[in-house]
Motif scaffolding. Structure first.
Motif, mmCIF file in Angstrom:
data_model
loop_
_atom_site.group_PDB
_atom_site.id
_atom_site.type_symbol
_atom_site.label_atom_id
_atom_site.label_comp_id
_atom_site.label_asym_id
_atom_site.label_seq_id
_atom_site.Cartn_x
_atom_site.Cartn_y
_atom_site.Cartn_z
ATOM 1 N N ARG A 188 100.011 104.020 -8.635
ATOM 2 C CA ARG A 188 99.055 102.897 -7.896
ATOM 3 C C ARG A 188 98.278 103.396 -6.974
ATOM 4 O O ARG A 188 98.604 104.170 -6.572
ATOM 5 C CB ARG A 188 100.273 102.087 -7.609
ATOM 6 C CG ARG A 188 101.317 102.657 -6.039
ATOM 7 C CD ARG A 188 101.923 100.933 -6.217
ATOM 8 N NE ARG A 188 103.147 101.549 -4.762
ATOM 9 C CZ ARG A 188 104.208 100.972 -4.007
ATOM 10 N NH1 ARG A 188 104.092 99.956 -5.314
ATOM 11 N NH2 ARG A 188 104.074 101.272 -2.885
ATOM 12 N N GLN A 189 97.293 102.807 -6.684
ATOM 13 C CA GLN A 189 95.859 102.250 -6.128
ATOM 14 C C GLN A 189 95.546 101.526 -5.609
ATOM 15 O O GLN A 189 95.717 100.113 -6.333
ATOM 16 C CB GLN A 189 94.625 103.245 -8.017
ATOM 17 C CG GLN A 189 93.719 103.180 -6.778
ATOM 18 C CD GLN A 189 93.619 104.857 -6.578
ATOM 19 O OE1 GLN A 189 93.487 105.912 -6.590
ATOM 20 N NE2 GLN A 189 93.399 104.742 -4.852
ATOM 21 N N VAL A 190 95.623 101.611 -4.830
ATOM 22 C CA VAL A 190 95.116 100.360 -3.849
ATOM 23 C C VAL A 190 93.688 101.008 -3.163
ATOM 24 O O VAL A 190 93.452 102.087 -3.022
ATOM 25 C CB VAL A 190 95.477 99.564 -2.387
ATOM 26 C CG1 VAL A 190 94.877 98.989 -1.392
ATOM 27 C CG2 VAL A 190 97.186 99.279 -2.902
ATOM 28 N N PRO A 191 91.959 100.061 -3.475
ATOM 29 C CA PRO A 191 91.355 100.056 -2.645
ATOM 30 C C PRO A 191 91.466 101.308 -1.256
ATOM 31 O O PRO A 191 91.554 100.309 -0.278
ATOM 32 C CB PRO A 191 90.129 99.096 -2.930
ATOM 33 C CG PRO A 191 91.065 98.062 -3.824
ATOM 34 C CD PRO A 191 92.272 98.318 -3.114
ATOM 35 N N GLY A 192 90.640 102.134 -0.587
ATOM 36 C CA GLY A 192 90.476 102.845 -0.046
ATOM 37 C C GLY A 192 92.109 103.717 0.773
ATOM 38 O O GLY A 192 91.680 104.347 1.393
ATOM 39 N N LYS A 193 92.943 104.045 -0.618
ATOM 40 C CA LYS A 193 93.518 104.640 -0.239
ATOM 41 C C LYS A 193 94.275 105.916 -1.831
ATOM 42 O O LYS A 193 93.648 105.492 -2.391
ATOM 43 C CB LYS A 193 95.393 103.725 0.138
ATOM 44 C CG LYS A 193 95.316 103.222 1.251
ATOM 45 C CD LYS A 193 96.724 101.802 1.084
ATOM 46 C CE LYS A 193 96.564 101.101 2.151
ATOM 47 N NZ LYS A 193 98.309 100.699 2.780
ATOM 48 N N GLN A 194 94.821 106.285 -1.266
ATOM 49 C CA GLN A 194 95.202 107.211 -1.983
ATOM 50 C C GLN A 194 96.645 107.159 -3.070
ATOM 51 O O GLN A 194 96.625 106.211 -3.059
ATOM 52 C CB GLN A 194 96.098 108.588 -1.235
ATOM 53 C CG GLN A 194 94.919 109.830 -0.832
ATOM 54 C CD GLN A 194 95.950 110.877 -0.543
ATOM 55 O OE1 GLN A 194 96.964 111.665 -0.005
ATOM 56 N NE2 GLN A 194 95.458 112.527 -1.072
ATOM 57 N N ARG A 195 95.728 107.478 -4.452
ATOM 58 C CA ARG A 195 96.878 107.678 -4.988
ATOM 59 C C ARG A 195 98.252 107.617 -5.254
ATOM 60 O O ARG A 195 98.391 109.169 -4.673
ATOM 61 C CB ARG A 195 96.292 107.829 -7.072
ATOM 62 C CG ARG A 195 96.569 107.237 -7.813
ATOM 63 C CD ARG A 195 96.269 107.788 -9.438
ATOM 64 N NE ARG A 195 95.079 107.306 -9.420
ATOM 65 C CZ ARG A 195 94.551 107.630 -10.541
ATOM 66 N NH1 ARG A 195 94.416 108.237 -11.509
ATOM 67 N NH2 ARG A 195 93.042 106.890 -10.367
ATOM 68 N N GLU A 196 99.417 106.815 -5.110
ATOM 69 C CA GLU A 196 100.541 107.191 -5.330
ATOM 70 C C GLU A 196 101.155 106.835 -6.496
ATOM 71 O O GLU A 196 101.127 106.079 -7.139
ATOM 72 C CB GLU A 196 100.990 105.867 -4.037
ATOM 73 C CG GLU A 196 102.476 105.553 -3.594
ATOM 74 C CD GLU A 196 102.982 104.685 -3.318
ATOM 75 O OE1 GLU A 196 102.070 103.531 -2.560
ATOM 76 O OE2 GLU A 196 104.239 104.368 -2.247
ATOM 77 N N MET A 197 102.228 108.015 -5.733
ATOM 78 C CA MET A 197 102.682 108.532 -7.689
ATOM 79 C C MET A 197 104.728 106.970 -7.419
ATOM 80 O O MET A 197 104.925 106.725 -5.770
ATOM 81 C CB MET A 197 103.933 109.667 -7.569
ATOM 82 C CG MET A 197 104.916 109.795 -8.685
ATOM 83 S SD MET A 197 106.511 109.232 -8.290
ATOM 84 C CE MET A 197 107.517 109.866 -7.196
ATOM 85 N N VAL A 198 104.232 106.184 -8.022
ATOM 86 C CA VAL A 198 105.832 105.686 -8.088
ATOM 87 C C VAL A 198 106.561 105.559 -8.556
ATOM 88 O O VAL A 198 107.961 105.578 -8.200
ATOM 89 C CB VAL A 198 105.321 104.245 -8.938
ATOM 90 C CG1 VAL A 198 106.051 103.230 -9.332
ATOM 91 C CG2 VAL A 198 103.444 103.376 -7.931
#
Length: 125
Positions: free
Chosen positions: A38-48
């Motif tokens: 998942r990706q939130v603007p301004g944050k690193q992509r996170e493994m779910v």
């Protein structure tokens, strides 16, 4: 050409559930390992969550016990069941999968690894 397409996102209230799907299409013989991110603007992509070809799963700490990744090899599809959703789960959810186009590709470990365009999940408090 091969691709994966996510679906199932939407807007829910805190505590609700959604089920995301990731369907592989094109020249697809089988899917190997895959995962949801998942990706939130301004944050690193996170493994779910990730899943191996034989079904072994791994989850990010923030979703353990709430999300479940699964796969349907016959349908060449990955799923993400999301329960007890929180506002912090709001993000674009992306799918990534190892795709083999022929049996020979499986034997020789030749694969493509496409990303989908993502599906938006919004959780309101």
């Amino acid at each position: 050409q091969v691709q994966v397409v996510e679906s199932g996102g939407g807007s829910v209230q805190s505590g609700g559930s959604l089920r995301l799907s990731c369907a592989a299409s094109g020249s697809v013989f089988s899917i190997g390992a895959g995962g949801w991110y998942r990706q939130v603007p301004g944050k690193q992509r996170e493994m779910v969550a990730t899943i191996t070809s034989n079904g072994k799963t791994n989850y990010g700490d923030s979703v353990k016990g709430r999300f479940t990744i699964s796969r349907d090899n016959a349908k060449k599809t990955l799923y993400l069941q999301m329960n007890s959703l929180k506002p912090d789960d709001t993000a674009v959810y992306l799918c990534n999968a190892v795709i083999y186009s022929t049996y020979a590709d499986v034997v020789n470990d030749r694969f493509r690894n496409p990303w989908g365009q993502g599906t938006q999940v919004t959780v309101s408090s």
